[in-house]
Design a protein around this motif. Structure first.
Motif, mmCIF file in Angstrom:
data_model
loop_
_atom_site.group_PDB
_atom_site.id
_atom_site.type_symbol
_atom_site.label_atom_id
_atom_site.label_comp_id
_atom_site.label_asym_id
_atom_site.label_seq_id
_atom_site.Cartn_x
_atom_site.Cartn_y
_atom_site.Cartn_z
ATOM 1 N N LEU A 173 0.835 -1.208 0.000
ATOM 2 C CA LEU A 173 0.000 0.000 0.000
ATOM 3 C C LEU A 173 0.870 1.259 0.000
ATOM 4 N N ALA A 174 1.956 1.242 0.785
ATOM 5 C CA ALA A 174 2.846 2.405 0.820
ATOM 6 C C ALA A 174 3.525 2.622 -0.527
ATOM 7 N N LEU A 175 3.975 1.544 -1.180
ATOM 8 C CA LEU A 175 4.608 1.680 -2.489
ATOM 9 C C LEU A 175 3.608 2.181 -3.532
ATOM 10 N N ALA A 176 2.375 1.665 -3.478
ATOM 11 C CA ALA A 176 1.345 2.139 -4.413
ATOM 12 C C ALA A 176 1.033 3.613 -4.159
ATOM 13 N N GLY A 177 1.039 4.029 -2.886
ATOM 14 C CA GLY A 177 0.816 5.427 -2.562
ATOM 15 C C GLY A 177 1.931 6.318 -3.086
ATOM 16 N N GLU A 179 3.711 5.683 -5.740
ATOM 17 C CA GLU A 179 3.500 5.778 -7.185
ATOM 18 C C GLU A 179 2.380 6.763 -7.498
ATOM 19 N N TYR A 180 1.307 6.701 -6.724
ATOM 20 C CA TYR A 180 0.170 7.610 -6.953
ATOM 21 C C TYR A 180 0.599 9.065 -6.788
ATOM 22 N N ALA A 181 1.387 9.323 -5.728
ATOM 23 C CA ALA A 181 1.847 10.693 -5.488
ATOM 24 C C ALA A 181 2.756 11.164 -6.619
ATOM 25 N N TRP A 182 3.616 10.292 -7.098
ATOM 26 C CA TRP A 182 4.511 10.667 -8.196
ATOM 27 C C TRP A 182 3.715 10.971 -9.456
ATOM 28 N N ALA A 184 0.643 11.933 -9.644
ATOM 29 C CA ALA A 184 -0.155 13.142 -9.450
ATOM 30 C C ALA A 184 0.699 14.405 -9.599
ATOM 31 N N THR A 185 1.914 14.380 -9.079
ATOM 32 C CA THR A 185 2.759 15.573 -9.157
ATOM 33 C C THR A 185 3.480 15.685 -10.494
ATOM 34 N N ALA A 186 3.704 14.567 -11.161
ATOM 35 C CA ALA A 186 4.428 14.602 -12.439
ATOM 36 C C ALA A 186 3.492 14.695 -13.630
ATOM 37 N N ASP A 187 2.177 14.789 -13.374
ATOM 38 C CA ASP A 187 1.187 14.886 -14.446
ATOM 39 C C ASP A 187 1.256 13.680 -15.371
ATOM 40 N N VAL A 188 1.386 12.485 -14.759
ATOM 41 C CA VAL A 188 1.394 11.226 -15.506
ATOM 42 C C VAL A 188 0.001 10.629 -15.394
ATOM 43 N N PRO A 189 -0.516 9.975 -16.445
ATOM 44 C CA PRO A 189 -1.874 9.406 -16.370
ATOM 45 C C PRO A 189 -2.063 8.505 -15.161
ATOM 46 N N LEU A 190 -3.210 8.671 -14.470
ATOM 47 C CA LEU A 190 -3.478 7.934 -13.253
ATOM 48 C C LEU A 190 -4.323 6.691 -13.478
ATOM 49 N N VAL A 191 -4.594 6.335 -14.721
ATOM 50 C CA VAL A 191 -5.509 5.230 -15.002
ATOM 51 C C VAL A 191 -4.991 3.931 -14.400
ATOM 52 N N THR A 192 -3.718 3.644 -14.592
ATOM 53 C CA THR A 192 -3.163 2.372 -14.125
ATOM 54 C C THR A 192 -3.223 2.277 -12.607
ATOM 55 N N ILE A 193 -2.745 3.302 -11.921
ATOM 56 C CA ILE A 193 -2.681 3.228 -10.466
ATOM 57 C C ILE A 193 -4.056 3.236 -9.846
ATOM 58 N N ARG A 194 -5.018 3.969 -10.436
ATOM 59 C CA ARG A 194 -6.375 3.950 -9.895
ATOM 60 C C ARG A 194 -6.974 2.551 -10.022
ATOM 61 N N HIS A 195 -6.718 1.908 -11.141
ATOM 62 C CA HIS A 195 -7.217 0.554 -11.331
ATOM 63 C C HIS A 195 -6.608 -0.401 -10.300
ATOM 64 N N GLN A 196 -5.303 -0.257 -10.013
ATOM 65 C CA GLN A 196 -4.631 -1.136 -9.078
ATOM 66 C C GLN A 196 -5.104 -0.895 -7.654
ATOM 67 N N LEU A 197 -5.318 0.379 -7.271
ATOM 68 C CA LEU A 197 -5.794 0.669 -5.923
ATOM 69 C C LEU A 197 -7.226 0.195 -5.724
ATOM 70 N N ALA A 198 -8.030 0.231 -6.792
ATOM 71 C CA ALA A 198 -9.409 -0.243 -6.679
ATOM 72 C C ALA A 198 -9.461 -1.746 -6.507
ATOM 73 N N ALA A 199 -8.474 -2.468 -7.071
ATOM 74 C CA ALA A 199 -8.437 -3.925 -6.962
ATOM 75 C C ALA A 199 -7.911 -4.305 -5.629
#
Length: 199
Positions: A173-177, A179-182, A184-199
């Motif tokens: 969870l910490a590693l996924a967080g 990645e999510y923060a990176w 969000a701040t780097a303006d990289v698409p969040l589709v992949t990480i949102r899908h992984q956090l939802a699973a």
């Protein structure tokens, strides 16, 4: 993050992140070798020759790391890596804490068996043993000590300090967080990480 196992072993976990600034792989005598240079967020650079737990990396990718030290050790071991660019994540094992929880049953078994053999030899209790054991006292004592150590080691390995996989879940969870923060701040698409956090 800290975790205390059932036998009192204190595991301290911390997380870092950085970018891959160089990587190379080669085959020598039929074996793959990897070298990766990472520049951490604090500006320090370090090199890994262990292959980063088998995670595929390329230059310019973002990585998040989990480290662990047992019983206030000064340095820690790499226990989990997440490639934030691809979403690939890998830990040392399914039970990270197990790699650090080594009960001393083997050591205590060998010590007690050695003391028992010495007490029997010095106390004159060898008359109650079979003639073969008395005739070969030293080799039989050595075998007893080694067998006691082996049985103790097997018992130690069976103990799982984190049966509910609480540490594994928190680390992932910490590693996924991270990645999510990176993303969000780097303006990289969040589709992949949102899908992984939802699973």
């Amino acid at each position: 993050m800290e975790f205390q196992s059932g036998n009192g072993l204190l595991l301290r976990y911390w997380f870092t992140a950085g970018d891959v600034v160089g990587t190379r792989s080669w085959i020598y005598r039929g074996e793959w070798y990897h070298e990766t240079w990472i520049r951490a967020d604090d500006g320090r650079e370090w090199r890994s020759t262990a292959g980063l737990l088998g995670i595929a990396v390329n230059r310019g990718q973002r990585l998040a790391f989990a480290w662990c030290a047992a019983n206030d050790a000064a340095a820690g071991d790499l226990v989990a890596v997440r490639n934030c660019t691809t979403g690939e994540s890998r830990a040392i094992s399914q039970a990270i804490a197990t790699a650090y929880d080594r009960r001393a049953y083997g050591r205590w078994g060998m010590l007690l068996a050695l003391l028992a053999a010495c007490a029997m030899g010095q106390g004159g209790y060898t008359d109650t043993l079979p003639a073969f054991v008395v005739a070969h006292w030293l080799p039989c004592s050595l075998i007893l000590v080694l067998v006691a150590g082996l049985l103790g080691f097997v018992l130690s390995a069976q103990v799982d300090p984190d049966p509910e996989r609480e540490v594994d879940r928190k680390i992932q969870l910490a590693l996924a967080g991270m990645e999510y923060a990176w993303r969000a701040t780097a303006d990289v698409p969040l589709v992949t990480i949102r899908h992984q956090l939802a699973a």
